[in-house]
Scaffold this motif. Structure first.
Motif, PDB file in Angstrom:
ATOM      1  N   ARG A 179       0.837  -0.979  -0.152  1.00 38.82           N
ATOM      2  CA  ARG A 179       0.035   0.239  -0.023  1.00 38.82           C
ATOM      3  C   ARG A 179       1.048   1.341  -0.028  1.00 38.82           C
ATOM      4  O   ARG A 179       0.346   2.353   0.211  1.00 38.82           O
ATOM      5  N   GLY A 180       2.091   1.017  -0.046  1.00 39.30           N
ATOM      6  CA  GLY A 180       2.889   2.361  -0.141  1.00 39.30           C
ATOM      7  C   GLY A 180       3.142   2.979   1.324  1.00 39.30           C
ATOM      8  O   GLY A 180       3.439   4.090   1.406  1.00 39.30           O
ATOM      9  N   LEU A 181       2.845   2.224   2.502  1.00 37.00           N
ATOM     10  CA  LEU A 181       2.853   2.791   3.537  1.00 37.00           C
ATOM     11  C   LEU A 181       4.158   2.380   4.264  1.00 37.00           C
ATOM     12  O   LEU A 181       4.653   1.118   3.975  1.00 37.00           O
ATOM     13  N   SER A 182       4.581   3.204   5.063  1.00 37.04           N
ATOM     14  CA  SER A 182       5.984   2.862   5.916  1.00 37.04           C
ATOM     15  C   SER A 182       5.614   3.451   7.236  1.00 37.04           C
ATOM     16  O   SER A 182       4.901   4.162   7.392  1.00 37.04           O
ATOM     17  N   PRO A 183       6.696   3.044   8.074  1.00 37.22           N
ATOM     18  CA  PRO A 183       6.528   3.809   9.751  1.00 37.22           C
ATOM     19  C   PRO A 183       6.564   5.008   9.534  1.00 37.22           C
ATOM     20  O   PRO A 183       5.964   5.886  10.290  1.00 37.22           O
ATOM     21  N   LYS A 184       7.419   5.559   8.854  1.00 35.42           N
ATOM     22  CA  LYS A 184       7.666   7.001   8.717  1.00 35.42           C
ATOM     23  C   LYS A 184       6.334   7.757   8.202  1.00 35.42           C
ATOM     24  O   LYS A 184       5.817   8.611   8.630  1.00 35.42           O
ATOM     25  N   THR A 185       5.690   7.083   7.204  1.00 31.42           N
ATOM     26  CA  THR A 185       4.555   7.869   6.593  1.00 31.42           C
ATOM     27  C   THR A 185       3.383   7.571   7.568  1.00 31.42           C
ATOM     28  O   THR A 185       2.628   8.659   7.532  1.00 31.42           O
ATOM     29  N   LEU A 186       3.248   6.658   8.294  1.00 32.26           N
ATOM     30  CA  LEU A 186       2.352   6.588   9.430  1.00 32.26           C
ATOM     31  C   LEU A 186       2.467   7.179  10.557  1.00 32.26           C
ATOM     32  O   LEU A 186       1.678   7.556  11.102  1.00 32.26           O
ATOM     33  N   GLU A 187       3.691   7.552  10.743  1.00 33.06           N
ATOM     34  CA  GLU A 187       3.888   8.185  12.011  1.00 33.06           C
ATOM     35  C   GLU A 187       4.104   9.747  11.932  1.00 33.06           C
ATOM     36  O   GLU A 187       3.971  10.382  12.954  1.00 33.06           O
TER      37      GLU A 187
END
Ligand code: AMP
Length: 419
Positions: free
Chosen positions: A321-329
């Motif tokens: 989904r193109g999500l990473s810890p960085k984008t989510l946080e």
């Protein structure tokens, strides 16, 4: 010299480890929220302990060997059995006992996408009550964990007693055959219907019997499926109660008679979670009630229910989904020209409330800010003049484009729940 590692075993590189720590942190926070205490069962067990659950054939599926004293031992293949063995071996533990664990296990599985021989699981278990209130709790936990890491996945629920009752109603009496036919349903995750049918007909089962069993397994859906299943078999009281409880919690449970779970120790309610956008991945989580295992461990008075999920599979779903810890946080605060001071105030206030956020120090146009933000953050808070006058901020989900206008308190609520 060969510098590789055995098949199905991997090194966890820094990128993967970052994802793993992100899931672990969210798991720990969710465990705290639900009152699960962290623990870790032994990594090495007596082979006989693991055979109680899986029978002697389990040897072929796990890492079993003799230690230097000639003792038959095996590496744990999940976290559930060890926790159940630990609880069963102690008297006087306060009940209900709610345990959580995040660690790795070993299975001699055939390696493929999302399937390894050494993998990480998260796991929560409730020991003591034989009540759907506990089952609802582990399902709610599963949902909460997925939501926290940015995945909105549906939980599909079945009840093995219904499947078993239906198969017996078709005239199959022998317990072993009933189990064998339930396994046919479980195999549909990995094989096509015709392959499963062929395999079972070769084993001596009638094709018509298989058609009937597989017809039940296709029932899947919301409330309408509960009505439909009545044409085959009466839903259990526990299943109906569980659905009511979950609906009351604002969850949207799915009845799926295709969910039976291959492991023999589940006896009644079972559930699984799939990522529909990653069909080839298999289940990302599963669980159910296994009072029968506690009975086999000599503690028939203890109920047990739990859930476990594959951390590696969750990470594959996030990446896809193109999500990473960085984008989510990270949250970006964007602003229209002239509102820099208001935006800067908001950034400080959000940070004081524990939300990692940043704003563009170049005073670029709002359009440019949003373009840059879409590359690094899932959520953007926009400070715009009209909304600000009403004491509101615009929260935009950069993935769906969805926008909400919220006051500060609700903004913090939404961000702590989503980020
Ligand atoms: P199970 O106890 O088999 O239901 O496993 C619980 C969860 O662990 C599954 O839903 C998967 O997400 C994950 N899992 C099981 N086996 C493996 C494996 N070999 N490799 C990676 N993840 C696995």
């Amino acid at each position: 010299m060969k510098l590789g590692v055995p098949r199905g075993i991997r090194d966890l590189d820094p990128e993967l480890y970052e994802f793993m720590e992100f899931v672990r942190d969210e798991f720990k926070a969710a465990s705290r929220l639900f009152g699960f205490r962290l623990t870790e069962p032994a990594s090495l067990e007596f082979l006989s302990t693991l055979e109680i659950k899986g029978g002697p054939s389990i040897r072929d599926e796990i890492y079993a060997f003799k230690d230097k004293s000639g003792m038959d031992v095996a590496l744990r293949f999940d976290l559930t059995v060890g926790m159940a063995r630990y609880v069963a071996s102690r008297r006087g533990l306060p009940l209900p006992l709610k345990l959580a664990s995040f660690s790795s296990s070993w299975r001699y599985d055939e390696p493929q996408y999302g399937r390894y021989r050494w993998f990480y699981q998260w796991d929560v278990e409730i020991f003591g009550p034989k009540d759907v209130l506990a089952d609802a709790e582990v399902i709610e936990f599963t949902h909460e964990l997925h939501r926290r890491i940015g995945l909105d996945l549906k939980v599909r629920i079945g009840d093995r007693r219904m499947t078993e009752g239906y198969i017996r109603g078709l005239g199959v009496e022998e317990g072993q055959k009933v189990l064998d036919l339930m396994r046919a349903i479980d195999k549909l995750d990995k094989k096509s219907e015709s392959e499963v049918k062929e395999e079972y007909v070769a084993k001596g089962y009638e094709a018509k019997l298989l058609d009937s069993v597989l017809a039940l397994s296709k029932i899947r859906g919301g409330v309408e499926a509960v009505d439909k299943v009545r044409e085959f078999v009466e839903p259990t009281r526990e299943l109906l109660d569980l659905f009511d409880l979950l609906k009351g919690k604002g969850l949207d449970p799915i009845l799926d008679m295709g969910v039976v779970r291959g492991l023999d120790y589940y006896d009644s309610l079972v559930f699984e979670v799939f990522d529909d956008e990653e069909a080839g991945l298999g289940a990302v989580a599963g669980g159910g009630r296994y009072d029968v295992l506690m009975k086999e461990f000599g503690r028939p008075e203890l109920g047990a229910t739990g859930a476990a999920g594959g951390v590696d599979r969750l990470i594959l779903s996030l990446k896809r989904r193109g999500l990473s810890p960085k984008t989510l946080e990270t949250v970006v605060v964007a602003y229209t020209s002239g509102l820099e001071v208001e935006a800067s105030k908001l950034v400080s206030r959000l940070r004081a409330d524990g939300i990692a956020c940043e704003m563009d120090p170049f005073r670029r146009s709002l359009r440019k800010q949003l373009e840059l933000a879409s590359k690094k953050a899932r959520y953007v808070v926009i400070v715009a003049p009209r909304e600000l006058e009403e004491g509101l901020y615009v929260l935009r989900d950069m993935k769906s484009g969805e926008e909400l206008k919220l006051d500060y308190r609700n903004l913090v609520g939404a961000l702590t729940r989503n980020v």
